[in-house]
Design a protein around this motif. Structure first.
Motif, short mmCIF file in Angstrom:
data_model
loop_
_atom_site.label_atom_id
_atom_site.label_comp_id
_atom_site.label_asym_id
_atom_site.label_seq_id
_atom_site.Cartn_x
_atom_site.Cartn_y
_atom_site.Cartn_z
N ALA A 131 3.39 1.05 28.34
CA ALA A 131 2.87 -0.11 27.62
C ALA A 131 3.23 -0.05 26.14
CB ALA A 131 1.36 -0.18 27.79
N LYS A 132 3.60 -1.20 25.59
CA LYS A 132 3.90 -1.33 24.16
C LYS A 132 3.17 -2.57 23.64
CE LYS A 132 8.18 -1.32 25.50
NZ LYS A 132 8.13 -0.64 26.80
N ARG A 133 2.47 -2.41 22.51
CA ARG A 133 1.71 -3.53 21.95
C ARG A 133 2.44 -4.11 20.74
NH1 ARG A 133 -4.45 -2.73 20.31
NH2 ARG A 133 -3.54 -1.46 18.64
N VAL A 198 0.64 -9.24 22.15
CA VAL A 198 1.33 -9.24 23.44
C VAL A 198 1.54 -7.80 23.88
CG1 VAL A 198 3.37 -9.94 24.73
CG2 VAL A 198 2.53 -11.39 22.86
N ILE A 199 1.16 -7.48 25.12
CA ILE A 199 1.37 -6.15 25.69
C ILE A 199 2.53 -6.24 26.69
CG2 ILE A 199 0.35 -4.21 26.93
CD1 ILE A 199 -1.14 -4.79 24.38
N LEU A 200 3.58 -5.45 26.45
CA LEU A 200 4.72 -5.43 27.35
C LEU A 200 4.78 -4.12 28.12
CD1 LEU A 200 7.83 -6.88 25.48
CD2 LEU A 200 6.22 -8.06 26.99
N HIS A 201 5.21 -4.22 29.38
CA HIS A 201 5.45 -3.02 30.19
C HIS A 201 6.92 -2.93 30.58
CE1 HIS A 201 1.09 -3.53 30.54
NE2 HIS A 201 1.06 -2.23 30.70
N MET A 227 2.82 2.46 21.39
CA MET A 227 3.78 2.73 22.46
C MET A 227 3.19 3.82 23.34
SD MET A 227 7.74 4.01 22.17
CE MET A 227 8.70 4.39 23.64
N GLY A 228 2.82 3.46 24.56
CA GLY A 228 2.17 4.43 25.44
C GLY A 228 0.91 4.96 24.76
N PRO A 229 0.76 6.29 24.68
CA PRO A 229 -0.44 6.86 24.05
C PRO A 229 -0.35 6.96 22.53
CG PRO A 229 0.94 8.62 24.89
CD PRO A 229 1.62 7.32 25.28
N LEU A 230 0.77 6.56 21.96
CA LEU A 230 0.98 6.71 20.52
C LEU A 230 0.53 5.46 19.77
CD1 LEU A 230 4.57 8.25 20.52
CD2 LEU A 230 2.37 9.45 20.64
N GLU A 231 -0.17 5.67 18.65
CA GLU A 231 -0.58 4.56 17.79
C GLU A 231 -0.09 4.83 16.38
OE1 GLU A 231 -4.47 3.02 18.01
OE2 GLU A 231 -4.67 3.35 20.17
N LEU A 232 0.37 3.79 15.72
CA LEU A 232 0.94 3.91 14.39
C LEU A 232 -0.11 4.34 13.36
CD1 LEU A 232 3.66 3.53 12.99
CD2 LEU A 232 2.99 1.18 12.50
N GLY A 233 -1.33 3.83 13.52
CA GLY A 233 -2.39 4.18 12.59
C GLY A 233 -2.07 3.76 11.17
N ASP A 234 -2.39 4.64 10.21
CA ASP A 234 -2.21 4.29 8.79
C ASP A 234 -0.93 4.87 8.20
OD1 ASP A 234 -2.88 6.94 8.77
OD2 ASP A 234 -4.63 6.75 7.47
N LEU A 235 0.04 5.22 9.05
CA LEU A 235 1.31 5.71 8.55
C LEU A 235 1.97 4.64 7.68
CD1 LEU A 235 3.42 8.03 8.68
CD2 LEU A 235 4.44 6.85 10.64
N VAL A 254 2.30 10.82 30.32
CA VAL A 254 2.64 9.43 30.64
C VAL A 254 4.00 9.36 31.33
CG1 VAL A 254 3.33 7.24 29.61
CG2 VAL A 254 1.24 8.34 28.86
N SER A 255 4.96 10.13 30.81
CA SER A 255 6.31 10.08 31.39
C SER A 255 6.32 10.63 32.81
CB SER A 255 7.29 10.85 30.52
OG SER A 255 7.03 12.24 30.56
N SER A 256 5.39 11.54 33.12
CA SER A 256 5.39 12.14 34.46
C SER A 256 4.73 11.26 35.50
CB SER A 256 4.69 13.51 34.42
OG SER A 256 3.31 13.36 34.15
N VAL A 257 3.88 10.33 35.05
CA VAL A 257 3.16 9.49 36.03
C VAL A 257 3.53 8.02 35.93
CG1 VAL A 257 1.20 11.06 36.02
CG2 VAL A 257 1.15 9.09 34.50
N ALA A 258 4.31 7.65 34.90
CA ALA A 258 4.54 6.22 34.65
C ALA A 258 5.29 5.52 35.76
CB ALA A 258 5.30 6.04 33.33
N SER A 259 6.05 6.26 36.56
CA SER A 259 6.78 5.62 37.65
C SER A 259 5.91 5.35 38.86
CB SER A 259 7.97 6.49 38.05
OG SER A 259 7.53 7.78 38.44
N ASP A 260 4.67 5.84 38.86
CA ASP A 260 3.74 5.60 39.96
C ASP A 260 3.26 4.15 39.87
OD1 ASP A 260 1.66 5.45 41.74
OD2 ASP A 260 0.70 7.31 41.11
N PRO A 261 3.42 3.33 40.91
CA PRO A 261 2.97 1.94 40.87
C PRO A 261 1.49 1.80 40.53
CG PRO A 261 4.37 2.29 42.78
CD PRO A 261 4.11 3.64 42.18
N ALA A 262 0.68 2.78 40.95
CA ALA A 262 -0.75 2.72 40.64
C ALA A 262 -0.98 2.80 39.14
CB ALA A 262 -1.49 3.86 41.35
N TYR A 263 -0.11 3.54 38.43
CA TYR A 263 -0.23 3.65 36.98
C TYR A 263 -0.04 2.29 36.32
CZ TYR A 263 1.05 4.54 32.14
OH TYR A 263 1.13 4.49 30.77
N ALA A 264 0.98 1.56 36.77
CA ALA A 264 1.25 0.24 36.19
C ALA A 264 0.08 -0.70 36.42
CB ALA A 264 2.52 -0.34 36.80
#
Length: 273
Positions: A131-133, A198-201, A227-235, A254-264
């Motif tokens: 997921a990317k916001r 907008v949230i894109l997958h 992007m995934g578990p990463l947030e820009l925050g106050d950088l 995330v990279s190890s489970v992201a291909s699982d349809p249940a994850y999506a």
């Protein structure tokens, strides 16, 4: 072991990226240039260096995030000499560094860099649904009902999009993101503009811009803050920082489970919540 495998395991670059470094004459073994792709090294005996900097097998891959400003191309080199993100990250210190995905020249926000080619390929694969916001300031006044085609999965000229959770930002959120939107609003229809999340997958070219343009609200400003578990925050804009060990672990999970349809499906439910 083969030199390119050594470099990849040391976190310098992916195997393909390591081969590019070798053929460019940037890699030496015991002080001599190593341009032959069949070159082998003995771990613990041979001294390997990239751009003069010694490489150790246990140094590990590098992971960092950049707050990309507008006006920079997402590339590590531009033959026309235009500003690119390579000038904003420690490329000389980590010669195999590359961006995971890209942001348009005029788009700001979170851009992930790494020397871990395997992880980068996984995160970029369209089937993995990371997921990317995105936060967009668009032309005109948007009504919530106008976003339904995006939520349902709008069809563009290159095919149908996955359903994209989205919402209209409130004025306080807009003010935090774009404290001075006078110039953007002046370009809007009748001086109006609306903030939209907008949230894109998936990650097709100019996708957010094309999706919002398809419902009659061209994008004026675009920013990615997650992007995934990463947030820009106050950088700060134009600055970079290394990921924390916890962020790297989360990214690898995330990279190890992201291909699982249940994850999506779970990701979509979470974004709708």
């Amino acid at each position: 072991m083969r030199l390119q495998r050594f470099l990849a395991r040391a976190g310098v670059a992916s195997r393909r990226g390591s081969e590019d470094l070798m053929t460019a004459g940037r890699v030496t073994v015991n002080g001599a240039p190593a341009t032959e792709l069949g070159t082998k090294v003995t771990v613990g005996v041979d001294r390997v260096a990239v751009d003069g900097k010694t490489v150790a097998l246990d140094q590990g891959a590098v992971y960092l995030m950049l707050h990309k400003p507008a006006g920079y191309l997402t590339t590590m080199a531009d033959p026309q000499g235009r500003p690119c993100v390579a000038s904003l990250v420690p490329r000389e210190q980590y010669p195999g560094l590359f961006p995971v995905g890209r942001l348009d020249k005029d788009t700001t926000g979170l851009l992930l860099f790494t020397t871990d080619g395997d992880l980068g390929n996984i995160l970029l694969h369209p089937s993995h649904h990371v997921a990317k916001r995105y936060l967009a300031l668009v032309d005109g006044t948007v009504r919530d009902a106008e976003l339904e085609p995006l939520r349902a999965g709008i069809t563009l000229d290159d095919g149908p999009c996955q359903p994209a959770p989205c919402r209209i930002l409130d004025h306080s959120e807009e003010a935090c993101l774009w404290p001075d939107t006078a110039s953007a609003e002046a370009r809007g229809r009748a001086g109006t503009a609306t903030g939209v999340e907008v949230i894109l997958h998936e990650g097709r070219k100019n996708q957010v811009k094309r999706m919002l343009g398809a419902i009659g609200h061209p994008v004026l400003l675009l920013h990615r803050d997650r992007m995934g578990p990463l947030e820009l925050g106050d950088l700060a804009r134009g600055s970079w920082r290394m990921l924390t060990p916890e962020e790297v672990d989360a990214l690898k999970r995330v990279s190890s489970v992201a291909s699982d349809p249940a994850y999506a499906r779970d990701a979509l439910r979470k974004d709708h919540a």
